[in-house]
Each structure stands twice: as structure tokens, then as C-alpha cells.
Write an enzyme that holds these catalytic residues in place. Structure first.
Site, PDB file in Angstrom:
ATOM      1  CG  HIS A  78      -8.553  -2.764  -2.544  1.00 15.70           C
ATOM      2  ND1 HIS A  78      -9.511  -2.088  -3.272  1.00 15.70           N
ATOM      3  CD2 HIS A  78      -8.351  -2.021  -1.420  1.00 15.70           C
ATOM      4  CE1 HIS A  78      -9.867  -1.004  -2.623  1.00 15.70           C
ATOM      5  NE2 HIS A  78      -9.187  -0.934  -1.487  1.00 15.70           N
ATOM      6  CG  ASP A 134      -2.042   0.970   1.142  1.00 16.50           C
ATOM      7  OD1 ASP A 134      -3.201   0.525   1.039  1.00 16.50           O
ATOM      8  OD2 ASP A 134      -1.786   2.195   1.169  1.00 16.50           O
ATOM      9  CG  HIS A 141      -6.702  -2.570   3.074  1.00 17.21           C
ATOM     10  ND1 HIS A 141      -5.966  -1.415   2.906  1.00 17.21           N
ATOM     11  CD2 HIS A 141      -7.904  -2.331   2.489  1.00 17.21           C
ATOM     12  CE1 HIS A 141      -6.693  -0.518   2.263  1.00 17.21           C
ATOM     13  NE2 HIS A 141      -7.880  -1.048   1.995  1.00 17.21           N
ATOM     14  CD  GLN A 149     -14.663  -0.498  -2.683  1.00 19.61           C
ATOM     15  OE1 GLN A 149     -15.793  -0.750  -2.266  1.00 19.61           O
ATOM     16  NE2 GLN A 149     -14.108  -1.159  -3.683  1.00 19.61           N
ATOM     17  CB  SER A 150     -10.669   5.563  -1.791  1.00 18.23           C
ATOM     18  OG  SER A 150      -9.488   4.799  -1.608  1.00 18.23           O
ATOM     19  CB  VAL A 151      -9.154   1.901  -5.254  1.00 15.87           C
ATOM     20  CG1 VAL A 151      -8.824   1.292  -6.621  1.00 15.87           C
ATOM     21  CG2 VAL A 151      -8.173   3.028  -4.913  1.00 15.87           C
ATOM     22  CG  ASN A 175     -12.015  -0.226   3.886  1.00 18.61           C
ATOM     23  OD1 ASN A 175     -12.395  -0.616   4.980  1.00 18.61           O
ATOM     24  ND2 ASN A 175     -10.850   0.378   3.706  1.00 18.61           N
TER      25      ASN A 175
END
Ligand code: DGP
Length: 114
Positions: free
Chosen positions: A100, A31, A102, A94-96, A87
Site C-alpha cells: 500500500h 487511512d 500512503h 509496515q504493519s499490513v 513502508n
């Protein structure tokens, strides 16, 4: 592949990333904004926005993500204690919008996460 998807571009090698693990179905990279000594993102090669859509569309890809998480945790030396966070949705952080996981470890992790 959506042209505007950052993680698709990392999977394709078009955007540099510190890749730590690859399989036929998943890619793992560090990350860019680490929250723990070990903070690796595991993504499927296939573009899907979240785990539900991935699992329904391609169960092999979903299980490939789980396998990659286990392999990354072992390779990073945190298999005895780590946290997986997915997320899901903007309200959960969640931003992308390419699913995914983590993988966080290398320090004590508080609970509840907030
Ligand atoms: P989330 O907020 O759950 O969607 O997590 C997105 C994560 O992606 C966030 O922890 C930071 C990371 N990130 C954003 N841009 C990049 C990038 O260009 N490279 C890498 N390696 N990570 C990124």
C-alpha cells in the site's frame, strides 16, 4: 486472496472503508489513523506483500497503483505537493502486508521523515 488480509477484505468490500478511488487494478481509501489532512492508502487489487513482489509478478498492477496515486492526488487537491510512502518490511514500519502507498498531503511535510 489470503483470508486474513485486511486490505484484501477492504478490496472485496467485506470490511468497510471510505473508498475515494477505484480502477481495474487499484483501490484507494482513507487511512483509519490519518497523519495529515489528506491521508489515503492506494492498494493493488492483487495481493502481494510489497512493491518488489508486485512489480515482478504483475507490472500492470504496479503501474495501476502509480496511476491511482496521481489520480488521488489530483482529486484530493494536493497534486502540487504531496508525499508517497511505501513502508516496506516490519523494520520500516509496515504493519499490513498487502502493498500500500500512503498518499499524504494538505500540510507542510518535514524532511527527513525519521
Ligand atoms: P503501514 O504501517 O505502512 O503498514 O500502514 C498501515 C496503515 O493502515 C496505517 O496507517 C493504518 C491503516 N489501517 C489499519 N487498519 C485499517 C483499517 O481497518 N481501515 C483503514 N482505512 N485503514 C487501516
Amino acid at each position: 486472496m489470503p483470508e486474513d488480509c485486511l486490505f484484501c477484505r477492504i478490496v472485496a468490500g467485506e470490511v468497510p472503508a471510505d473508498v475515494v478511488h477505484e480502477s481495474g487494478t487499484a483501490v484507494a481509501f482513507r487511512d483509519a489513523n490519518p497523519q495529515a489532512p489528506v491521508h489515503v492508502l492506494v492498494v493493488p487489487r492483487r495481493h502481494e506483500p510489497d512493491l518488489a513482489t508486485l512489480t515482478r509478478a504483475d507490472a500492470d498492477a504496479a503501474s495501476g497503483v502509480l496511476r491511482a496515486i496521481a489520480d488521488v492526488a489530483e482529486a484530493e487537491g494536493v497534486a502540487g505537493g504531496y508525499r508517497i510512502v511505501l513502508n516496506t518490511g516490519a523494520s520500516a514500519g509496515q504493519s499490513v502486508f498487502h502493498v500500500h502507498a500512503h498518499v499524504l498531503g494538505g500540510r507542510d511535510l518535514a524532511w527527513p521523515p525519521g
